[in-house]
Design a protein around this motif. Structure first.
Motif, PDB file in Angstrom:
ATOM      1  N   VAL A  61       0.843  -1.201   0.000  1.00 13.23           N
ATOM      2  CA  VAL A  61       0.000   0.000   0.000  1.00 13.23           C
ATOM      3  C   VAL A  61       0.877   1.249   0.000  1.00 13.23           C
ATOM      4  O   VAL A  61       0.607   2.222  -0.704  1.00 13.23           O
ATOM      5  CB  VAL A  61      -0.930  -0.001   1.232  1.00 13.23           C
ATOM      6  CG1 VAL A  61      -1.640   1.336   1.383  1.00 13.23           C
ATOM      7  CG2 VAL A  61      -1.952  -1.119   1.122  1.00 13.23           C
ATOM      8  N   LEU A 117      -6.520   1.898  -4.937  1.00 14.81           N
ATOM      9  CA  LEU A 117      -5.636   2.717  -4.110  1.00 14.81           C
ATOM     10  C   LEU A 117      -5.337   4.083  -4.708  1.00 14.81           C
ATOM     11  O   LEU A 117      -5.108   5.050  -3.983  1.00 14.81           O
ATOM     12  CB  LEU A 117      -4.307   1.982  -3.882  1.00 14.81           C
ATOM     13  CG  LEU A 117      -4.359   0.748  -2.981  1.00 14.81           C
ATOM     14  CD1 LEU A 117      -3.016   0.052  -2.982  1.00 14.81           C
ATOM     15  CD2 LEU A 117      -4.746   1.126  -1.573  1.00 14.81           C
ATOM     16  N   ILE A 165      -8.015   5.434  -0.334  1.00  8.70           N
ATOM     17  CA  ILE A 165      -7.648   4.615   0.823  1.00  8.70           C
ATOM     18  C   ILE A 165      -8.881   4.333   1.672  1.00  8.70           C
ATOM     19  O   ILE A 165      -9.095   3.221   2.151  1.00  8.70           O
ATOM     20  CB  ILE A 165      -6.567   5.324   1.664  1.00  8.70           C
ATOM     21  CG1 ILE A 165      -5.249   5.398   0.910  1.00  8.70           C
ATOM     22  CG2 ILE A 165      -6.357   4.611   2.984  1.00  8.70           C
ATOM     23  CD1 ILE A 165      -4.600   4.061   0.691  1.00  8.70           C
TER      24      ILE A 165
END
Length: 487
Positions: A319, A357, A381
């Protein structure tokens, strides 16, 4: 090589580790445990995770028996300044992977030819959680937090990273190669403790110049190409690399530092070293030096709640790479390099994950009018968090179906334990590329359905069916990633 040289010079203290805290470089530990296990753990067929778990559990059981309290720090995203180094290392790892893949099962893989299976870190984290062992997954490289916590808790550091010879650690550095946990006796672990003060005393070097030494000797950020000048000044009988390091230390020990503070000492020593080999002042060396003097914790664009989930291992560090650096470098796989990469099998799924993302995906969410002021990255997010934590089952199922391009309504009569493998099977057959044989994929999946991976003959079976074994290992990996949201 440098570690061997320090051993040869006896720049350490023989110690017995017991009744203490211990700061552990997590990445160094799981690499070391996997590569040095006896018997050697599989690297050809996707990894031996049960065997790895046994090794990890035995290690921490030994620490517990010796009343050693471990504090684990794990790397997060990679430092952007190290991109060239990482690319170079990846090429080297790919060559090792090719060697392992082409070595016959009955032959021994060349020494030092190691490639870590892709899920070792994930398994390691799950073991830490299961055992209740304190750990933190950092947002960037763990070194700054390791140094800070070690000095705050007054504990030594356990790692294989040579940078810890350079950092100012009040309780010293324990190299994993000399941490003989399998030879514990009377509740004590034999080890060798290295301290910067002992090193500097031996070479008559001002401690303030250790970062300069590391910067010009060579690290992930810089190296001074001196055309053999420093090695020629050494009286050491060691190999070239040892002679060069000895020459650098001798040179630095002779720099006049009278009347200077630590910062001025480093500046003068660097300037004279560069002049000595005919190089001009270079900002790269100054930045490299600063990383040892004041190691800074990395910043991130991630919201605080995401950072917290990364730190406790509930979100993968990919991430961080995707959001902060807009890039991803998946681990190298041991596979047939004459064929397409196995990563192409899951490419559409990874692409879907990256879009979640990095794009504004409000269409997937209910009304988010209260979050309109939040940036696109934050909204993206937020969407991932919402999908994984609060979203109703119907919405999560919809996202799952979109990612795998299947209809879960068709799985009603499939046993629960087979639903995910069936989804993956459908996904693969829908995405077969030109030249890929459907029967090979089917063979691999059938092996996975009917065989016990823990059976004695499993490894040999996979070795005889290289292509099928590879496909099955990727299936297992993909299934795990889909379950955990880690593709």
């Amino acid at each position: 090589c440098r570690h061997r040289g320090i051993n040869d010079l006896c720049l350490y203290e023989e110690v017995n580790i017991e009744k203490t805290g211990l700061i552990i470089d997590g990445a160094a530990l799981y690499y070391s445990l996997y590569y040095t296990s006896d018997p050697k753990l599989d690297q050809r067929c996707g990894g031996d995770y049960p065997g790895f778990k046994d090794e990890v559990c035995n290690f921490f059981k030994t620490l517990q028996d010796c009343e050693v309290t471990p504090y684990i720090f794990l790397d997060g995203g990679s430092d952007p300044d190290k991109h060239k180094t990482l690319v170079y290392r990846r090429k080297d790892t790919e060559e090792k992977a090719k060697t392992i893949a082409t070595t016959k099962p009955e032959d021994v893989v060349p020494k030092g030819c190691n490639v870590l299976p892709p899920l070792v870190k994930d398994v390691f984290i799950e073991i830490l959680k299961e055992k209740g062992i304190e750990f933190k997954q950092c947002l960037g490289e763990a070194d700054p937090e390791v140094v800070s916590d070690a000095n705050q808790k007054q504990c030594p550091v356990l790692s294989i990273d040579k940078d810890f010879y350079i950092f100012d650690l009040c309780k010293g550095f324990l190299h994993l190669d000399n941490f003989e946990w399998k030879r514990k006796k009377d509740g004590k672990i034999p080890a060798k403790l290295y301290t910067r003060s002992k090193f500097c005393k031996h070479f008559k070097l001002d401690p303030a110049l250790m970062p300069v030494f590391a910067s010009i000797a060579g690290n992930d950020y810089s190296i001074l190409k001196d055309n053999g000048n420093f090695a020629n000044e050494s009286s050491s009988s060691g190999e070239y690399s040892i002679k060069r390091l000895d020459g650098i230390l001798r040179f630095l020990s002779k720099v006049n530092l009278h009347g200077l503070n630590d910062s001025q000492k480093r500046e003068r020593a660097l300037s004279q070293a560069l002049n000595h080999v005919g190089k001009k002042e270079n900002q790269t060396f100054k930045l490299s030096i600063q990383k040892y003097v004041q190691p800074e914790k990395p910043s991130s664009k991630l919201p605080s709640w995401v950072r917290k989930k990364v730190e406790i291992g509930k979100l993968t560090t990919s991430v961080i790479s995707v959001v902060d650096q807009k890039s991803m470098m998946p681990p190298v796989l041991v596979e047939d390099f004459s064929q397409r990469s196995s990563y192409t099998a899951a490419y559409p799924i990874r692409q879907y994950f990256y879009k979640l993302l990095t794009k504004d995906v409000q269409a997937l969410l209910p009304d988010l009018s209260s979050h309109r002021c939040v940036s696109v990255v934050h909204v993206s997010i937020l969407s991932v968090w919402y999908l994984s934590v609060q979203a109703p089952e119907g919405l999560r199922r919809r996202v799952f179906e979109e990612a795998l391009q299947v209809q879960t309504s068709a799985l009603e009569n499939i046993p629960d334990q087979l639903k995910l493998p069936v989804c993956v099977t459908v996904f693969w057959f829908n995405n077969l590329k030109l030249g890929q044989k459907a029967e090979t994929v089917l063979h691999a999946l059938l092996l996975g359905f009917v065989c016990d991976p823990n059976s004695p003959g499993w490894s040999q079976l996979l070795q005889r069916q290289t292509a099928a074994g590879l496909w099955f290992c990727v299936t297992e990996t993909l299934s795990y990633l889909v379950c955990r949201g880690r593709v």
